[in-house]
Design an enzyme around this catalytic site. Structure first.
Site: not given
Ligand code: BG6
Length: 296
Positions: A159, A264
């Site tokens: 991510h 990501e």
């Molecule tokens: C991304 C998703 O990978 O992560 C989004 O596509 C999401 O939908 C984002 O909002 C952040 O996620 P989190 O759980 O870290 O707030």
């Protein structure tokens, strides 16, 4: 010493260039800083929690065994959004190479977050290898199914929050012609635009992007990040823009969405199904390259 360990972090410094370093939090094995030739490459929220109280908002959180929220799998559906790897303290396994400095972290049911492991009681072991090159950062993951009789069904995703100068001057290239699921529109379609540009919240899962395509983040015509993927067919592109950023308590400053874009690489459009005793591996390589439009 090019590798320094504290109780909570591991810091690598390149032996030939003190201006190049990477910092990894043991919690989540989350890379939360990558400085290349004196310049930070990753975005990190100023309100990110680095104390293990929640996943880090920024850097490179690791998503395993489920991307997003699952509704139908007996065990995966019980896990919170993006699984348990980013909410677990990984074991530092040590340094495996001096130059480029390379270290490993391990996670399995024995050290994963106990509350979450109860919800997903499967046998597995993960090894994350972090390699700090003079001009690159490579993150490699190996997933082993350590069970003797049960299938291991999982997603994997890096991510990656990339630091940029201004989202309104930024484009992401080489995704043209790829099928995507648009999480905002809740629709699938093929992206026919020559590049991805940003004018509002954008949350797309590009699926089965050709493996030889480099994804580039381009600032006013200049490539600022290049991403090479191995065994990671999908790529999520995300920017939360104004309202979504406002709703995230750990997202600061609120104008921070202007200076970040998430690209990501992952395997998330379906699950990897690993047979007992088998291993799956993949990596993400972040580096600098010249502008390379492979498809428009
Ligand atoms: C991304 C998703 O990978 O992560 C989004 O596509 C999401 O939908 C984002 O909002 C952040 O996620 P989190 O759980 O870290 O707030």
């Amino acid at each position: 010493m090019s590798v320094e360990e504290t109780s909570t972090e591991v810091i690598l410094t390149h032996p030939e260039n003190k201006q190049t370093s990477v910092k990894v939090l043991k919690y989540g094995a989350t890379i939360f800083s990558w400085i290349l030739n004196g310049k930070e490459q990753l975005w990190l929220s100023s309100a990110a929690k680095l104390d293990g109280s929640k996943p880090v908002r920024g850097g490179i959180p690791l998503v395993f065994p489920v991307f997003g929220k699952n509704d139908d799998d007996e065990y995966l559906s019980k896990l919170p959004q993006h699984g348990l790897a980013r909410n677990s303290t990984w074991e530092f396994l040590g340094q495996v190479s001096a130059n480029p400095p390379t270290v490993q972290f391990g996670l399995g049911p024995e050290n994963a977050n106990p509350e979450l492991s109860k919800l997903w009681p499967l046998d597995y072991s993960l090894i994350l290898t972090v390699e700090l090159g003079a001009e690159h950062l490579k993150t490699h993951i190996e997933v082993n199914n350590t069970s003797s009789d049960q299938l291991l069904k999982f997603n994997w995703l890096f991510h990656t929050y990339l630091k940029i100068a201004d989202i309104e001057d930024t484009m992401v290239s080489n995704l043209t012609g790829t099928k995507l699921y648009d999480q905002m529109l809740k629709e699938s379609y093929v992206d026919k635009q020559p590049v991805v540009s940003f004018h509002e919240e954008l949350d797309r899962i590009y699926q089965e992007v050709d493996s030889d395509r480099l994804i580039q983040v381009i600032d006013k015509g200049h490539p600022v990040h290049t991403i090479k993927r191995h065994n990671l067919p999908d790529a999520v592109v995300w920017n939360p823009w104004v309202n979504k950023s406002k709703g995230m308590a750990d997202f600061e400053p609120k104008s921070g969405f202007q200076e970040m874009v998430c690209v990501e690489p992952g395997h998330v459009h379906d699950f990897i199904e690993l047979q007992p005793g088998k291993t799956w591996e993949a990596y993400q390589l972040l580096y600098k390259d010249s502008l390379n439009y492979q498809v428009v």
